[in-house]
Write a protein that holds these residues in place. Structure first.
Motif, PDB file in Angstrom:
ATOM      1  N   UNK A 210      10.259 -49.728 145.220  1.00  0.00           N
ATOM      2  CA  UNK A 210      10.595 -48.476 145.115  1.00  0.00           C
ATOM      3  C   UNK A 210      11.775 -48.127 145.613  1.00  0.00           C
ATOM      4  N   UNK A 211      12.774 -47.621 144.621  1.00  0.00           N
ATOM      5  CA  UNK A 211      14.329 -47.390 145.354  1.00  0.00           C
ATOM      6  C   UNK A 211      14.261 -45.956 145.296  1.00  0.00           C
ATOM      7  N   UNK A 212      15.034 -45.451 146.280  1.00  0.00           N
ATOM      8  CA  UNK A 212      15.210 -44.232 146.384  1.00  0.00           C
ATOM      9  C   UNK A 212      16.626 -43.743 146.557  1.00  0.00           C
ATOM     10  N   UNK A 213      17.467 -44.759 147.146  1.00  0.00           N
ATOM     11  CA  UNK A 213      19.022 -44.603 147.299  1.00  0.00           C
ATOM     12  C   UNK A 213      19.489 -45.769 146.547  1.00  0.00           C
ATOM     13  N   UNK A 214      20.668 -45.710 145.755  1.00  0.00           N
ATOM     14  CA  UNK A 214      21.129 -46.427 144.786  1.00  0.00           C
ATOM     15  C   UNK A 214      21.840 -47.717 145.699  1.00  0.00           C
ATOM     16  N   UNK A 215      22.141 -47.562 146.726  1.00  0.00           N
ATOM     17  CA  UNK A 215      22.649 -48.916 147.614  1.00  0.00           C
ATOM     18  C   UNK A 215      21.725 -50.048 147.511  1.00  0.00           C
TER      19      UNK A 215
ATOM     20  N   UNK B 204      11.947 -40.594 141.634  1.00  0.00           N
ATOM     21  CA  UNK B 204      12.320 -39.380 141.348  1.00  0.00           C
ATOM     22  C   UNK B 204      11.311 -38.516 141.919  1.00  0.00           C
ATOM     23  N   UNK B 205      11.825 -37.723 142.855  1.00  0.00           N
ATOM     24  CA  UNK B 205      11.156 -36.692 143.846  1.00  0.00           C
ATOM     25  C   UNK B 205      11.989 -35.355 143.979  1.00  0.00           C
ATOM     26  N   UNK B 206      11.202 -34.309 144.330  1.00  0.00           N
ATOM     27  CA  UNK B 206      11.857 -33.067 144.765  1.00  0.00           C
ATOM     28  C   UNK B 206      12.413 -32.101 143.824  1.00  0.00           C
ATOM     29  N   UNK B 207      12.036 -32.481 142.568  1.00  0.00           N
ATOM     30  CA  UNK B 207      12.381 -31.309 141.262  1.00  0.00           C
ATOM     31  C   UNK B 207      11.666 -30.271 141.207  1.00  0.00           C
TER      32      UNK B 207
ATOM     33  N   UNK C 225       7.620 -41.517 139.375  1.00  0.00           N
ATOM     34  CA  UNK C 225       7.549 -40.401 139.957  1.00  0.00           C
ATOM     35  C   UNK C 225       6.670 -40.230 141.221  1.00  0.00           C
ATOM     36  N   UNK C 226       7.520 -39.808 142.113  1.00  0.00           N
ATOM     37  CA  UNK C 226       7.075 -39.910 143.551  1.00  0.00           C
ATOM     38  C   UNK C 226       5.401 -39.752 143.809  1.00  0.00           C
TER      39      UNK C 226
ATOM     40  N   UNK D 210       5.232 -46.092 138.099  1.00  0.00           N
ATOM     41  CA  UNK D 210       4.372 -46.379 139.388  1.00  0.00           C
ATOM     42  C   UNK D 210       4.585 -45.007 140.033  1.00  0.00           C
ATOM     43  N   UNK D 211       3.682 -44.717 140.526  1.00  0.00           N
ATOM     44  CA  UNK D 211       3.432 -43.198 141.400  1.00  0.00           C
ATOM     45  C   UNK D 211       2.474 -43.477 142.572  1.00  0.00           C
TER      46      UNK D 211
END
Length: 475
Positions: free
Chosen positions: A149-154, A172-175, A205-206, A231-232
């Motif tokens: 699970x990747x949160x930051x593009x780096x 994807x989170x926080x929206x 979707x987190x 994946x959630x």
């Protein structure tokens, strides 16, 4: 410590001999071969050609078959057990450099999140290097396929750069509903376009509590239109459990459409007792192209919903224990026939990335919860291999993993445990195999080898003929 290159094994055949070989077959033999999808074989062997399994069975049969076909081969005999490469069905490799958080003990999500946020928010952190180190740990511990699970593009290229199989899921989170309508869809599409392939990419979707209704409703459709997996995190936090002591109110199918119920959190605040699993099921998140992580706070009805949707659950018991959560209902999942896989989660909530540590804990939990069947070790080993491949959509087809069978990718791990009879040895792998992974092979290429046997730390090197003796035989 580790290497991303694909080293060649020592081959004692001459150049002239090799020039006459019709195919470059490598024979891996072991005291016990466990295919997962077929009976285990004492004194077994796996013949690998062009990164795929050509034959598997008893060593004598495989050699005889190769000779009948006029094939020469290079044999590597390894002590212990040869298995399909493990499938780590839930982790966040980018948090490898946050190991100080995962080495502590917490009394629930609030205290763990405070410790996590203190480091994450302080930044900047080198996510690229951290994720790459996590990928190295995957190789060290025999994982050849990963749900990252990747949160930051780096951190997005970790699996790609390491040559690992699996799925990199963009998180994807926080929206809120409004933010999603304004920029959510375009942002997700942009992030997905920048993720390197292979391996496959997907969307995560987190969690039900970190997204409002609109993104949870639309992300599954977005993923499915693009042919991506989902994946959630689900049933990890206690607040996601069903509240039986409050009134259900209106039917959930009507409730989530109510403008006063913009999110699962707002429904909870209104005193409605539906579980998070019921909630996301109504939104169409669950399905055979989706797997969930954790599944701790699940009622019998929640587990039934997972089975009805053919949705697998990746169990991460050590992460749950570090955070201070309850144990997942392992015995119920097994007895009821749910699809299960195993994940380590990240070093921010787990003491190591060794999947066999989680497998051993699942064994203990299942026994404590009353699961008494003699098939426990076999089923947990299957969960850590074929179960994970099923969760990631990689159990069938041309790129299938998690199994040793003709035509499958030659992804394998060697666990150095004493070999006696089949059942006792499999139980030994499950209960005592952690830290004893001594070789990791991806598409027939040796990617990690322990310096010697046994070996307790994470040091490794490319193949050494004194550790893995080889010889060439002409058919």
């Amino acid at each position: 410590m580790f290497t991303h290159r694909k080293p060649s094994l020592v081959n004692t055949s001459s150049v002239s001999e090799r020039s006459q070989v019709p195919a470059n077959v490598h024979l891996w033999s072991a005291d016990l071969v466990v295919p997962i999808t077929a009976p285990s074989v004492l004194g077994g062997a796996v013949a690998v050609l062009n990164g795929r399994i050509e034959h598997i069975g008893s060593r004598d049969w495989v050699i005889a078959t190769l000779r009948e076909r006029g094939m020469t081969y290079t044999e590597t005999h390894v002590p212990g057990v040869l298995l399909p490469g493990f499938v780590n069905a839930h982790t966040h490799l980018q948090y490898t450099n946050m190991a100080e958080v995962g080495l502590r003990q917490y009394d629930g999500f609030p205290s763990w999140m405070a410790a996590f946020d203190a480091i994450y928010d302080a930044g900047p952190l080198d996510w690229e290097t951290s994720a790459a180190q996590g990928a190295e740990y995957m190789l060290r511990y025999g994982a050849t396929c990963v749900a990252d699970v990747v949160t930051d593009p780096e951190a997005a290229s970790a699996l790609h750069d390491a040559g690992l199989h699996g799925v990199a899921y963009w998180e994807v989170m926080g929206y809120s509903n409004e933010e999603w309508a304004q920029r959510g869809v375009s942002s997700v599409h942009s992030a997905l376009e920048k993720m390197p392939t292979p391996p496959a990419i997907g969307i995560s979707p987190h969690a039900p509590y970190s997204l409002e209704v609109a993104p949870l409703l639309e992300i599954p459709d977005l993923a499915r239109r693009r042919g991506l997996r989902l994946h959630i995190h689900l049933g990890e936090a206690q607040m996601e459990a069903r509240w039986d002591d409050v009134e259900g109110g209106a039917a959930l199918a009507d409730l989530w459409r109510n403008e006063k119920s913009a999110s699962f959190t707002s429904i909870r605040q209104a005193g409605v007792g539906f579980s998070a699993t019921e909630f996301v099921d109504q939104l169409g998140v669950l399905g055979p192209d989706c797997h969930i992580a954790h599944g701790v706070y699940m009622t019998a009805d929640d587990r039934r919903r997972l089975r009805a949707r053919s949705t697998a659950v990746a169990l991460c018991p050590r992460s749950n224990a570090v955070i201070g959560l309850d144990e997942p209902p392992v015995a119920a999942y097994l007895s009821e026939g749910n699809l299960i896989a195993v994940g380590t989660d990240s070093l921010s909530s787990s003491p190591s990335l060794d999947i066999l540590e989680d497998v051993a804990l699942l064994y203990d939990i299942a026994r404590r919860q009353g699961y008494g069947s003699s098939d426990l070790s076999r089923r947990l080993l299957q969960a850590a291999t074929l179960g994970g491949a099923t969760a990631l959509g990689l159990a069938t087809g041309q790129h299938r993993v998690g199994q040793l069978q003709a035509g499958a990718l030659a992804d394998m791990v060697v666990v150095d445990v004493p070999v006696t009879d089949v059942m006792s040895t499999i139980e030994c792998v499950v209960r005592e195999g952690a830290g004893r992974q001594v070789a990791t092979i991806i598409e027939g290429q040796l990617r990690y080898a322990a310096t010697n046997f046994p070996h307790d730390d994470v040091a490794g090197h490319s193949a050494d003929s004194s550790v893995f003796p080889t010889h060439t035989v002409k058919g």
